[in-house]
Write a protein that holds these residues in place. Structure first.
Motif, mmCIF file in Angstrom:
data_model
loop_
_atom_site.group_PDB
_atom_site.id
_atom_site.type_symbol
_atom_site.label_atom_id
_atom_site.label_comp_id
_atom_site.label_asym_id
_atom_site.label_seq_id
_atom_site.Cartn_x
_atom_site.Cartn_y
_atom_site.Cartn_z
ATOM 1 N N GLU A 164 0.847 -1.193 0.000
ATOM 2 C CA GLU A 164 0.000 0.000 0.000
ATOM 3 C C GLU A 164 0.884 1.245 0.000
ATOM 4 N N PRO A 165 0.420 2.359 -0.575
ATOM 5 C CA PRO A 165 1.238 3.564 -0.686
ATOM 6 C C PRO A 165 1.322 4.365 0.615
ATOM 7 N N LEU A 166 2.380 5.134 0.713
ATOM 8 C CA LEU A 166 2.531 6.130 1.769
ATOM 9 C C LEU A 166 1.707 7.345 1.349
ATOM 10 N N TYR A 176 -2.592 3.941 3.589
ATOM 11 C CA TYR A 176 -3.917 3.900 2.974
ATOM 12 C C TYR A 176 -4.482 2.510 3.184
ATOM 13 N N ARG A 177 -5.718 2.446 3.545
ATOM 14 C CA ARG A 177 -6.387 1.156 3.693
ATOM 15 C C ARG A 177 -7.600 1.132 2.785
ATOM 16 N N ALA A 178 -7.628 0.179 1.869
ATOM 17 C CA ALA A 178 -8.781 0.028 0.999
ATOM 18 C C ALA A 178 -9.979 -0.407 1.843
#
Length: 182
Positions: A164-166, A176-178
């Motif tokens: 996941e991206p910063l 980021y949490r989907a």
């Protein structure tokens, strides 16, 4: 149906328009928009040393041809070093890479000390192990963006990881949490 050609116009704000916006308030308002954190890197032609900086303005511009953009402050001392070869790499930092973000955000020459990177197969610029994605590009154009320069790059090579991206939001770094599937 005929195609319309877009002709960009020069940006020339009036003194009245420049003074109408409170810069601190503008920064605070724009801070409500989360942005990704990307490391722009290159190899300085004259010294052969890596150079790098962090941007929060990285985005795609066009699919055909594949183009990306980012903005850099005109006072940057890193971009002039990166741009010497005409090529650069972008690592989209992963949520666990706050150390890379901090290292490349500091002033000085040895931003890469203690940071895990490998040379890009395309242009030898640093790629950061574990990044969410990375792209190798050549500079196509630099445009006036007020107190920034808008850099347009053509994508030559790219890969995506599985992390996941910063994210930078309201002055803080985070992940980021989907959302969970319904």
């Amino acid at each position: 149906m005929s195609a319309t050609t877009f002709a960009p116009t020069a940006f020339a704000p009036t003194a009245e328009a420049e003074s109408a916006v409170d810069q601190r308030l503008f920064r605070d308002v724009m801070g409500h928009l989360p942005t990704g954190v990307a490391a722009v890197t290159g190899i300085e032609t004259e010294t052969g040393k890596p150079a790098g900086m962090i941007v929060g303005t990285f985005q795609s511009l066009s699919l055909a041809p594949a183009l990306v953009t980012f903005s850099v402050d005109r006072s940057s001392t890193s971009w002039p070093r990166i741009r010497t070869s005409g090529r650069f790499s972008i690592s989209v930092l992963a949520e666990h890479q706050t150390d890379v973000c901090r290292a490349l955000s500091r002033k000085g020459d040895d931003k890469f000390a203690g940071v895990d990177w490998v040379p890009s197969p395309e242009n030898a610029a640093p790629h950061f192990r574990g990044a969410a994605a990375w792209l190798d590009c050549e500079t196509v154009q630099e445009l006036d963006g007020g107190d920034h320069v808008i850099v347009v790059g053509r994508v030559l090579y790219m890969e995506a990881g599985s992390t996941e991206p910063l994210v930078f939001h309201r002055g803080r770094l985070g992940g980021y949490r989907a959302p969970a599937a319904a």
